[in-house]
Design a protein around this motif. Sequence first.
Motif, PDB file in Angstrom:
ATOM      1  N   LEU A  23       9.402  36.319 -28.548  1.00  0.00           N
ATOM      2  CA  LEU A  23       8.280  37.219 -28.297  1.00  0.00           C
ATOM      3  C   LEU A  23       8.793  38.536 -27.735  1.00  0.00           C
ATOM      4  O   LEU A  23       9.726  38.554 -26.932  1.00  0.00           O
ATOM      5  CB  LEU A  23       7.302  36.607 -27.293  1.00  0.00           C
ATOM      6  N   SER A  24       8.161  39.617 -28.133  1.00  0.00           N
ATOM      7  CA  SER A  24       8.561  40.923 -27.614  1.00  0.00           C
ATOM      8  C   SER A  24       8.123  41.064 -26.158  1.00  0.00           C
ATOM      9  O   SER A  24       7.237  40.343 -25.679  1.00  0.00           O
ATOM     10  CB  SER A  24       7.929  42.036 -28.443  1.00  0.00           C
ATOM     11  N   GLU A  25       8.734  41.991 -25.470  1.00  0.00           N
ATOM     12  CA  GLU A  25       8.375  42.231 -24.070  1.00  0.00           C
ATOM     13  C   GLU A  25       6.931  42.688 -23.932  1.00  0.00           C
ATOM     14  O   GLU A  25       6.252  42.344 -22.966  1.00  0.00           O
ATOM     15  CB  GLU A  25       9.334  43.248 -23.438  1.00  0.00           C
ATOM     16  N   SER A  26       6.436  43.455 -24.891  1.00  0.00           N
ATOM     17  CA  SER A  26       5.041  43.926 -24.802  1.00  0.00           C
ATOM     18  C   SER A  26       4.065  42.754 -24.908  1.00  0.00           C
ATOM     19  O   SER A  26       3.038  42.745 -24.227  1.00  0.00           O
ATOM     20  CB  SER A  26       4.751  44.982 -25.864  1.00  0.00           C
ATOM     21  N   VAL A  27       4.373  41.766 -25.722  1.00  0.00           N
ATOM     22  CA  VAL A  27       3.510  40.582 -25.814  1.00  0.00           C
ATOM     23  C   VAL A  27       3.651  39.743 -24.555  1.00  0.00           C
ATOM     24  O   VAL A  27       2.667  39.224 -24.029  1.00  0.00           O
ATOM     25  CB  VAL A  27       3.834  39.758 -27.081  1.00  0.00           C
ATOM     26  N   GLU A  34       3.890  30.448 -19.344  1.00  0.00           N
ATOM     27  CA  GLU A  34       3.908  29.145 -20.002  1.00  0.00           C
ATOM     28  C   GLU A  34       3.694  29.289 -21.511  1.00  0.00           C
ATOM     29  O   GLU A  34       4.356  28.640 -22.317  1.00  0.00           O
ATOM     30  CB  GLU A  34       2.839  28.217 -19.415  1.00  0.00           C
ATOM     31  N   PHE A  35       2.736  30.145 -21.895  1.00  0.00           N
ATOM     32  CA  PHE A  35       2.467  30.362 -23.313  1.00  0.00           C
ATOM     33  C   PHE A  35       3.680  31.009 -23.982  1.00  0.00           C
ATOM     34  O   PHE A  35       4.081  30.602 -25.075  1.00  0.00           O
ATOM     35  CB  PHE A  35       1.224  31.230 -23.508  1.00  0.00           C
ATOM     36  N   ALA A  36       4.276  32.002 -23.333  1.00  0.00           N
ATOM     37  CA  ALA A  36       5.448  32.675 -23.892  1.00  0.00           C
ATOM     38  C   ALA A  36       6.585  31.676 -24.096  1.00  0.00           C
ATOM     39  O   ALA A  36       7.246  31.673 -25.149  1.00  0.00           O
ATOM     40  CB  ALA A  36       5.895  33.818 -22.988  1.00  0.00           C
ATOM     41  N   VAL A  39       5.771  29.425 -27.129  1.00  0.00           N
ATOM     42  CA  VAL A  39       5.966  30.108 -28.409  1.00  0.00           C
ATOM     43  C   VAL A  39       7.457  30.303 -28.687  1.00  0.00           C
ATOM     44  O   VAL A  39       7.916  30.117 -29.817  1.00  0.00           O
ATOM     45  CB  VAL A  39       5.204  31.448 -28.444  1.00  0.00           C
ATOM     46  N   ASP A  40       8.218  30.659 -27.657  1.00  0.00           N
ATOM     47  CA  ASP A  40       9.668  30.817 -27.841  1.00  0.00           C
ATOM     48  C   ASP A  40      10.312  29.507 -28.282  1.00  0.00           C
ATOM     49  O   ASP A  40      11.195  29.500 -29.139  1.00  0.00           O
ATOM     50  CB  ASP A  40      10.329  31.335 -26.566  1.00  0.00           C
ATOM     51  N   ARG A  41       9.894  28.367 -27.696  1.00  0.00           N
ATOM     52  CA  ARG A  41      10.424  27.063 -28.112  1.00  0.00           C
ATOM     53  C   ARG A  41      10.080  26.784 -29.571  1.00  0.00           C
ATOM     54  O   ARG A  41      10.916  26.317 -30.343  1.00  0.00           O
ATOM     55  CB  ARG A  41       9.876  25.946 -27.219  1.00  0.00           C
ATOM     56  N   ASP A  45      12.671  26.309 -32.734  1.00  0.00           N
ATOM     57  CA  ASP A  45      12.639  25.156 -33.639  1.00  0.00           C
ATOM     58  C   ASP A  45      12.443  25.592 -35.087  1.00  0.00           C
ATOM     59  O   ASP A  45      13.064  25.059 -36.003  1.00  0.00           O
ATOM     60  CB  ASP A  45      11.519  24.184 -33.255  1.00  0.00           C
ATOM     61  N   PHE A  46      11.566  26.555 -35.323  1.00  0.00           N
ATOM     62  CA  PHE A  46      11.212  26.960 -36.680  1.00  0.00           C
ATOM     63  C   PHE A  46      12.268  27.870 -37.316  1.00  0.00           C
ATOM     64  O   PHE A  46      12.680  27.658 -38.452  1.00  0.00           O
ATOM     65  CB  PHE A  46       9.854  27.661 -36.682  1.00  0.00           C
ATOM     66  N   PHE A  47      12.712  28.898 -36.585  1.00  0.00           N
ATOM     67  CA  PHE A  47      13.639  29.891 -37.134  1.00  0.00           C
ATOM     68  C   PHE A  47      15.098  29.609 -36.802  1.00  0.00           C
ATOM     69  O   PHE A  47      16.002  30.122 -37.456  1.00  0.00           O
ATOM     70  CB  PHE A  47      13.276  31.297 -36.644  1.00  0.00           C
TER      71      PHE A  47
END
Length: 79
Positions: A23-27, A34-36, A39-41, A45-47
């Motif tokens: 995730l970008s710093e702006s997001v 916790e959400f960030a 999403v990073d996890r 896993d995906f990329f």
Amino acid sequence: MNSLYGMPVIVNPMLDDVPKMRLSESVRQIVTPEFAASVDRWMLDFFGAENRVLVLQGQTFVVGPKTLAALRLQGKFLP
């Protein structure tokens, strides 16, 4: 001094297993930590992750230990 194609090699473990996407710093500023992290996890896993190589001023390679090991296996790394 270690060298590759006659150029010095520096080993930095921060260049191994770098997530391909985060995730970008702006997001990050508008979502919960916790959400960030979640999403990073998922992105990891995906990329997946990659081992990066830097070339400093065209004169020095900077690689992670995994890349160094792979170069040694291929016979391209000269101690």
